[in-house]
Design an enzyme around this catalytic site. Sequence first.
Site, mmCIF file in Angstrom:
data_model
loop_
_atom_site.group_PDB
_atom_site.id
_atom_site.type_symbol
_atom_site.label_atom_id
_atom_site.label_comp_id
_atom_site.label_asym_id
_atom_site.label_seq_id
_atom_site.Cartn_x
_atom_site.Cartn_y
_atom_site.Cartn_z
ATOM 1 N N SER A 1 -29.716 -43.352 -11.111
ATOM 2 C CA SER A 1 -29.947 -42.587 -9.886
ATOM 3 C C SER A 1 -30.598 -43.438 -8.804
ATOM 4 C CB SER A 1 -30.868 -41.403 -10.188
ATOM 5 O OG SER A 1 -32.109 -41.886 -10.670
ATOM 6 N N GLY A 2 -31.081 -44.628 -9.179
ATOM 7 C CA GLY A 2 -31.830 -45.444 -8.225
ATOM 8 C C GLY A 2 -33.298 -45.070 -8.181
ATOM 9 N N SER B 1 -35.353 -45.791 -10.816
ATOM 10 C CA SER B 1 -36.040 -46.731 -11.705
ATOM 11 C C SER B 1 -36.364 -46.201 -13.087
ATOM 12 C CB SER B 1 -37.334 -47.245 -11.064
ATOM 13 O OG SER B 1 -37.005 -48.017 -9.975
ATOM 14 N N SER C 1 -35.139 -47.594 -15.652
ATOM 15 C CA SER C 1 -35.302 -48.808 -16.468
ATOM 16 C C SER C 1 -36.699 -49.399 -16.303
ATOM 17 C CB SER C 1 -34.230 -49.848 -16.129
ATOM 18 O OG SER C 1 -34.267 -50.175 -14.758
ATOM 19 N N ASP D 1 -39.843 -52.344 -8.550
ATOM 20 C CA ASP D 1 -39.778 -51.145 -9.394
ATOM 21 C C ASP D 1 -40.849 -51.170 -10.478
ATOM 22 O OD1 ASP D 1 -37.592 -50.798 -7.818
ATOM 23 O OD2 ASP D 1 -36.098 -51.031 -9.404
ATOM 24 N N TYR E 1 -24.640 -55.958 -6.916
ATOM 25 C CA TYR E 1 -26.067 -56.205 -6.682
ATOM 26 C C TYR E 1 -26.349 -57.702 -6.775
ATOM 27 C CZ TYR E 1 -31.150 -55.642 -7.162
ATOM 28 O OH TYR E 1 -32.509 -55.712 -6.980
#
Length: 385
Positions: A125-126, A128, A130, A174, A223
């Site tokens: 989803s953007g 973060s 991870s 992030d 990216y």
Amino acid sequence: MQPKDLAKKLFSEKFNRTSELNVYAPGRVNIIGEHTDYNDGFVMPCAINYGTAVSGAKRDDHTFCVYAADLDQFDRFRLDRPIEQNPSEKWTGYVRGVVKFIQERCPEFTQGADLVISGNVPLSSGLSSSASLEVAVGKFCQQLGELPLSNTDIALIGQKAENKFVGANCGNMDQLISALGQQDHLLMIDCRSLETKATPVPHNIAVMIVNSHVKHDLVTGEYNTRRQQCEAAAKFFGVKALRDVSIQQFKEKEAELTALDGEAAKRARHVVTENQRVLDAVDALNQGDISRLGELMGQSHDSMRDDFEITTPEIDYLVELAQQVIGKSGGARMTGGGFGGCIVAVAPVEKVEEVRKIIADNYQKRTGIKEDFYVCTASQGVHLC
């Protein structure tokens, strides 16, 4: 059930004992400063009230036995042997990578553990998911082994795991915000010096996130390509990173770079102007000027769309819808790595329902995709729970 409670509950179910160590690390939303972190620049995110919990307890051997609640999958690996990839399951790379690079810093760390991981950050989803996983696992290991690592150290180990083990060339924002976030504050981070500056979120202002459900996967191509283009532009300017190029310097050489590599010039223009927008946004917030902050967010979105070319038609439409309601009382932009994911909107609390409604009435009708709408609270970074 919240991740903190679920991780504890599942730990006792899966391992027939009570967890001894419980850690929580938040996801994040970036208000402004996109693709600037790996260019040694400035960012202004906040940690959010969605994140990853890890509950666990020591074993009497050197094995990590990890249960991922959301995927219903186990992974086992030993800390007294070199830690390798588990090619069949991508999620294991984030855990194994963090443990591997913690051992690089603290070779004495071989303490085994059983652990359960549970999170509620939407994947791809953007926001973060991870980084919150990496920071939660890192803090768990630090506490488990009583290791001399600060939260900043843990963040940088998480970034290294994602870069070198998972293979996504992310910057450090992030992980840093997940590790260092402050309740009710945005955090301006200098991604070179790692200095941070907390700025309070005005109490009458809401931070909204809308998930487009257009998926992105940063490990593949685009990216990393953007990162290479930025590095090529920095080389052209003869500097370490685009952080070192002022808007004036960029303008002086823009035509020359465009003739040489038009795409790299556009990417550099985004980064150079975005760094300035972050600094201007800090000033705007300190003066309580949310209208100016909104204007800067709008410029940031246009730059990501036209110069960095990382938005999608669905994302652009969400920003357009939110902006129709918000007007000059705040702003909206894409947030995260791009190619889908989420938008972030900042506006007075009384506008929230109107923004929710215009998006609910129009987005699915045009795109065939149902969005998710979140109102977020700026939250504390990684902590024991």
